[in-house]
Design an enzyme around this catalytic site. Structure first.
Site, PDB file in Angstrom:
ATOM      1  N   CYS A 180      -4.583  50.112   6.263  1.00 59.08           N
ATOM      2  CA  CYS A 180      -4.260  50.560   7.655  1.00 59.08           C
ATOM      3  C   CYS A 180      -4.320  49.220   8.421  1.00 59.08           C
ATOM      4  CB  CYS A 180      -5.941  51.227   8.106  1.00 59.08           C
ATOM      5  SG  CYS A 180      -6.202  52.799   7.286  1.00 59.08           S
ATOM      6  N   ASN A 181      -3.295  48.295   8.120  1.00 58.14           N
ATOM      7  CA  ASN A 181      -3.017  47.150   8.840  1.00 58.14           C
ATOM      8  C   ASN A 181      -1.550  46.883   8.444  1.00 58.14           C
ATOM      9  OD1 ASN A 181      -2.833  44.613   9.887  1.00 58.14           O
ATOM     10  ND2 ASN A 181      -4.790  44.217   9.663  1.00 58.14           N
TER      11      ASN A 181
END
Length: 791
Positions: free
Chosen positions: A418-419
Site C-alpha cells: 500500500c505504498n
C-alpha cells in the site's frame, strides 16, 4: 551451511550490536517471554510485525478478566454502568497522551476506526481555501513515500478545488528543488503530510521537519502561507517512542493494533488543540450535538473537540482494552525505548548478513531496497525490503518467495505494501509501467510478481517487540538454504528440521493458488504432500469395479478420447500410470486404478474439506496432522470411510439428500466463495477429537457452480470455463515421468551426505518404482498449452 555457521551464531549477533541497539529487556529472555506470551506461534517464524503486532496472552487475559468483573454500559447513558464506561474512556485518553509525553492541555484524542479513518477525518475537516481566479488557495502537499491512505486524501482536496502536490523524499532531504526560507505573512492554510517511518523501507524521516515547516524555515513547495503538519505515525510508534512535547505535529493518526495486536479496528487522531479550533464539521451523528432540530436546519455541536468528531457510540470495549495494552507493553518490555533498541538490533544484524550473501560467481543473492545503511534507529526502523535474485541477477518473483517461505512456516509480506510511491522509487517503476502492468492484469495485492522480466513488488520482513534472535536466524537460514546451497528453490529440509523430521511435517497436498499448478509433483499417498509417494499402503480400487451410474459420471474414454481415434500426426501417445484423488481437501490421497469422471473432474475429488469453528478451510499449513486422515470411497455402498491411527473409523454418506447434511454455509477456497453443507455432529466430533480443536467436515453443494478462471491465448477470460470442486484452480494436475526421474537425480545429488537416512532411502526407492503402469490410457494432445516430455 557450515560456512555460514559462525555468521549465524548468537555470538556473532551479539558482537555486532551497534549504538542504539540492545537485545532483550533486561529481565526474562525474549525467548522466554515469547514462549509464555505467544505460545500459539509454535514453530512459526512471524516476520510481519509492520502489518500487525501480535497480542500477548496476558493482555487478553487482563482484558477478559476486566469484562468479567465489571459492567460497562453505553457511555451516552447516565446510569452507573455507563458512568463507569465514560470515566474509563477518559482515563484511557489520559493514558494515550501520557504515552506520547503530552497532556490534555496540548492535545486531544479523537477515537476513530483506524489511522485511515483519522486521515479521512483531517481531509474532510481541514479549512481548505479553494483556488479561484483571485486566490491561488490552499495546497495539499504529501511525500511520495506515504501510505495509500495519505495519498487518498487528495481526492477530497481535489473535490474542494485544492491543488495536490506530491514531493519526493530526495527533494526535501537534499535541501534543494523549491525549498525556500524566510518569513511568512500569508495566512492561507496549507497541509503537509509525511510518515515518521516508511512502511515500505523503514526509513525514518526527520521529526525536526515538523517545527521547521511550521515556523517557515523549510517549505515543501514554493508557496507562502500557514503550514500545518500531519505526521503519519502508525508505523513508527509500533516500535519507537514519540515525544509530542518536542515534536508538536498538528495531526497524528494512529492504529493501535500496530502497537498491541489487539484490539483491531480502533485508532485515534491526536490533534493539537490550536489546530483543532480551525477544523470544520459537516456531518453530525449521535453524541456530537449539544442541540439540533429535526425539522429545521439548526445544529449546535458540543464544545469538546473529541465529542464533536466521534460520531455515534465509540467502540467503548475496545477502548477499555487499550489500557491493558499499555499495561502489558510497559510490564513486558519496560517501555518503547527498549523496544526500539531490541528491534533495531535484530534488523541491523539481518540486514548486515543479507547484504553479504553472494553466489559462487560473486553475484548477490538479494537486492536490498534501503535509503540508509542501518547505522542508527534514528534513521532506520526494523523493516527490511528486498527481492531475491538468482545467480544470473534475475528477479525471483516475490510470490514464489512467499510460497516457499510458507512451506518453512515463515510469515512475511510481499507486494507494494500500500505504498506505490516508495515501490516506484526503489524498484524503478515508471508511471507508464504501472499502467502497462495494469493492462497485463496486475493489480495491487495479487501474485503477478514479474512483468516483462521486471518486478512489480518486493519482499518485506519486519520485527516487533516479541521478535527473537531465532526469528532472524531462521529467516537467514531459509534464504541461505534455498539460494546458496544449490537447491534452486526446490523444497528441501527446513533450517529448523532434520531430514527425518521432515516426514512428520508434510505440507498441503494438491496445488496452490497460482497459475503454474500443472508443474507440481504428484501427490503423496501417505502424507498428502505435493511430492512423491513414500509409502505403498494406500488402497487400490479393484479393476473390475464399475462406475455406479446413479452418479451421472462419464467414462474416462469419453473425456480423454478413444486411444485409436483422433491422434494428431507426429504426436506420441501418453501413458497414465497412477491416478490419485483427494476426497477431503488436504487429507491423504486415495489411489485408484479406474475411476469415474464427473463435471468437476474425478468424482468426489476434493468434494469435502475440514473447516474451523468460523467456517474457514483448514489446510495442512495450519494442521499437518490432516495428512494422517485417510478417506476411502466405496462407490457400491455410496459412502466415504474415514480412518486415522488410534481413531475408530467413521462413514459419511455420499447421498446429496443425506440426513447428515444439516445446514448450508458459506466458505472460501483460494479467495473464491463456495457454498457447502455441514456433514453433521458425528463427523465434527471425530475431526475435533483427532485434531484437538473445534472443527467441522463440510461438503460442496451440488447445486453451487464455481468455474476456473481460464484464459485463452489472448489472455482474455474464456466463456467456457471448467466447473470446479473445492480445488484451487484446476480440475486435473499432471506430472510426467521425466520430471520424476529428474527430481530423483536432484534429491540424490543434493542430499547425498544423508544417503543412509531412512526417509531418503524410501524416497529414492519410490522414485525408481513410481513409473509402474497401474493403468494404461492413451491421451490425445488436443491443446497446445499441454506440454509433456517423453522417455
Amino acid at each position: 551451511m557450515e560456512r555460514w555457521a559462525e555468521a549465524l551464531s548468537f555470538g556473532a549477533f551479539h558482537r555486532g550490536l551497534r549504538r542504539g541497539a540492545a537485545y532483550g529487556y533486561g529481565g526474562e529472555s525474549p525467548e522466554g517471554l515469547r514462549r509464555r506470551e505467544l505460545a500459539r506461534l509454535g514453530g512459526i517464524t512471524y516476520l510481519d510485525h509492520a502489518g500487525t503486532a501480535l497480542f500477548p496472552q496476558s493482555l487478553l487475559k487482563a482484558f477478559t478478566d476486566d469484562l468479567n468483573e465489571n459492567v460497562y454500559g453505553n457511555p451516552h447513558s447516565q446510569n452507573i454502568s455507563s458512568k463507569l464506561t465514560s470515566d474509563t474512556i477518559e482515563h484511557v485518553r489520559y493514558r494515550i497522551l501520557q504515552h506520547f509525553n503530552t497532556s490534555v492541555e496540548d492535545y486531544t484524542v479523537i477515537f476513530t476506526s483506524g489511522s485511515t479513518a483519522a486521515l479521512k477525518l483531517v481531509a474532510e475537516a481541514f479549512p481548505w481555501v479553494p483556488e479561484t481566479a483571485e486566490d491561488p488557495g490552499s495546497r495539499f502537499c504529501y511525500l511520495t513515500d506515504n501510505h495509500t491512505s495519505v495519498v487518498g486524501m487528495r481526492a477530497i482536496a481535489d473535490a474542494m478545488n485544492v491543488l495536490s502536490v506530491p514531493v519526493k523524499p530526495k527533494d526535501i532531504l537534499s535541501g534543494t528543488d523549491g525549498l525556500v526560507a524566510g518569513g511568512n505573512s500569508c495566512k492561507t492554510p496549507h497541509l503537509f503530510c509525511y510518515p515518521a517511518q516508511s512502511n515500505f523501507s523503514g526509513t525514518r524521516y526527520p521529526l525536526a521537519w515538523i517545527e521547521q515547516i511550521k515556523s517557515g524555515q523549510l517549505h515543501p513547495i514554493k508557496v507562502q502561507g500557514k503550514w500545518s503538519v500531519l505526521l503519519d505515525a502508525a508505523s513508527y510508534v509500533s516500535t519507537s517512542p514519540l515525544d509530542l512535547s518536542l515534536h508538536q505535529a498538528d495531526f497524528v493518526p494512529l492504529s493501535f493494533y500496530k502497537m498491541f495486536g489487539f484490539p483491531t479496528g480502533l485508532g485515534a487522531l491526536l490533534v493539537k488543540n490550536e489546530a483543532a479550533a480551525c477544523l470544520r464539521k459537516v456531518y453530525f451523528g449521535g453524541g456530537t450535538a449539544a442541540a439540533y432540530l429535526a425539522g429545521e436546519d439548526f445544529y449546535l455541536p458540543k464544545k469538546s473537540v473529541a465529542e464533536r468528531f466521534e460520531d455515534g457510540t465509540v467502540s467503548f470495549l475496545d477502548i477499555i482494552a487499550l489500557k491493558h495494552g499499555f499495561d502489558a507493553l510497559e510490564r513486558l518490555t519496560g517501555g518503547m525505548k527498549n523496544i526500539e533498541q531490541h528491534t533495531f538490533a535484530l534488523a541491523h544484524y539481518t540486514y548486515r548478513i543479507l547484504s553479504t550473501l553472494t553466489y559462487p560467481n560473486g553475484a548477490p543473492a538479494v537486492h536490498l531496497y534501503s535509503d540508509t545503511d542501518f547505522s542508527s534507529p534514528e534513521v532506520q526502523g526494523p523493516i527490511i525490503n528486498f527481492n531475491v535474485l538468482d545467480e544470473n541477477g534475475d528477479i525471483v518473483g516475490y510470490s514464489q518467495v512467499d510460497k516457499l517461505a510458507g512451506l518453512y512456516n515463515i510469515h512475511i509480506r510481499t507486494g507494494c505494501f500500500c505504498n506505490t510511491g516508495a515501490c516506484q522509487q526503489h524498484l524503478g517503476i515508471s508511471n507508464n509501467d504501472i499502467k502497462k502492468n495494469l493492462q497485463a492484469g496486475h493489480v495491487c495485492g495479487d501474485d503477478i510478481d514479474v512483468v516483462d522480466g521486471r518486478p512489480t513488488g518486493s519482499v518485506r520482513i519486519s520485527f516487533g517487540y516479541m521478535s527473537t534472535f531465532e526469528d532472524a536466524q531462521a529467516f537467514l537460514k531459509f534464504i541461505i538454504t534455498t539460494r546458496l546451497i544449490g537447491c534452486n528453490m526446490v523444497n528441501i529440509p527446513s533450517p529448523r528440521q532434520t531430514i527425518s523430521e521432515l516426514v512428520a511435517s508434510p505440507r498441503e497436498n494438491g496445488h496452490t493458488c497460482d497459475n503454474n499448478s500443472a508443474n507440481k509433483l504428484p501427490p503423496n499417498k501417505s502424507t498428502g504432500d505435493s511430492g512423491l509417494s513414500t509409502s505403498s499402503t494406500s488402497v487400490n480400487m479393484p479393476v473390475s469395479l464399475q462406475p455406479a451410474k446413479r452418479h451421472s459420471e462419464r467414462d474416462m474414454t469419453e473425456v480423454f478420447g478413444n486411444p485409436a481415434e483422433d491422434m494428431p500426426s507426429g504426436r506420441r501417445p501418453v501413458t497414465v500410470t497412477n491416478i490419485y484423488l483427494y476426497p477431503i481437501k488436504s487429507c491423504a490421497a486415495f489411489e485408484v486404478m479406474r475411476w469415474p469422471i464427473g463435471n468437476t473432474g474425478l468424482l468426489y475429488d476434493r468434494s469435502f474439506m475440514v473447516a474451523n469453528h468460523n467456517g474457514v478451510c483448514i489446510t495442512q499449513k495450519q494442521e499437518p496432522r490432516l495428512c494422517l486422515v485417510q478417506p476411502f470411497i466405496d462407490l457400491e455402498q455410496n459412502v466415504m470411510i474415514i480412518r486415522a491411527e488410534a481413531m475408530d473409523p467413521i462413514s459419511v454418506s455420499l447421498e446429496e439428500d443425506s440426513e447428515s447434511l444439516t445446514q448450508t454455509c458459506q466458505s472460501k477456497v483460494c479467495s473464491h466463495r463456495v457454498q457447502t453443507h455441514d456433514c453433521g455432529g458425528r463427523a465434527a466430533d471425530w475431526f475435533s477429537a483427532f485434531l484437538g480443536r473445534q472443527c467441522r467436515l463440510i461438503r460442496q453443494s451440488s447445486d453451487f457452480k464455481r468455474n476456473a478462471n481460464k484464459k485463452d491465448e489472448k489472455g482474455e477470460t474464456s466463456a467456457a470455463r471448467a466447473p470446479l470442486s473445492l480445488v484451487n484452480e484446476a480440475q486435473y494436475l499432471l506430472i510426467n515421468r521425466t520430471s520424476i526421474l529428474q527430481l530423483r537425480d536432484k534429491v540424490v545429488e543434493r542430499l547425498s551426505g544423508h544417503a543412509t537416512d531412512v526417509w531418503l532411502s524410501a524416497l529414492i526407492k519410490k522414485l525408481e518404482n513410481g513409473t509402474r503402469n497401474f493403468f494404461r490410457l492413451w491421451l490425445p494432445l488436443k491443446t497446445k498449452k499441454l506440454s509433456l516430455e517423453y522417455t
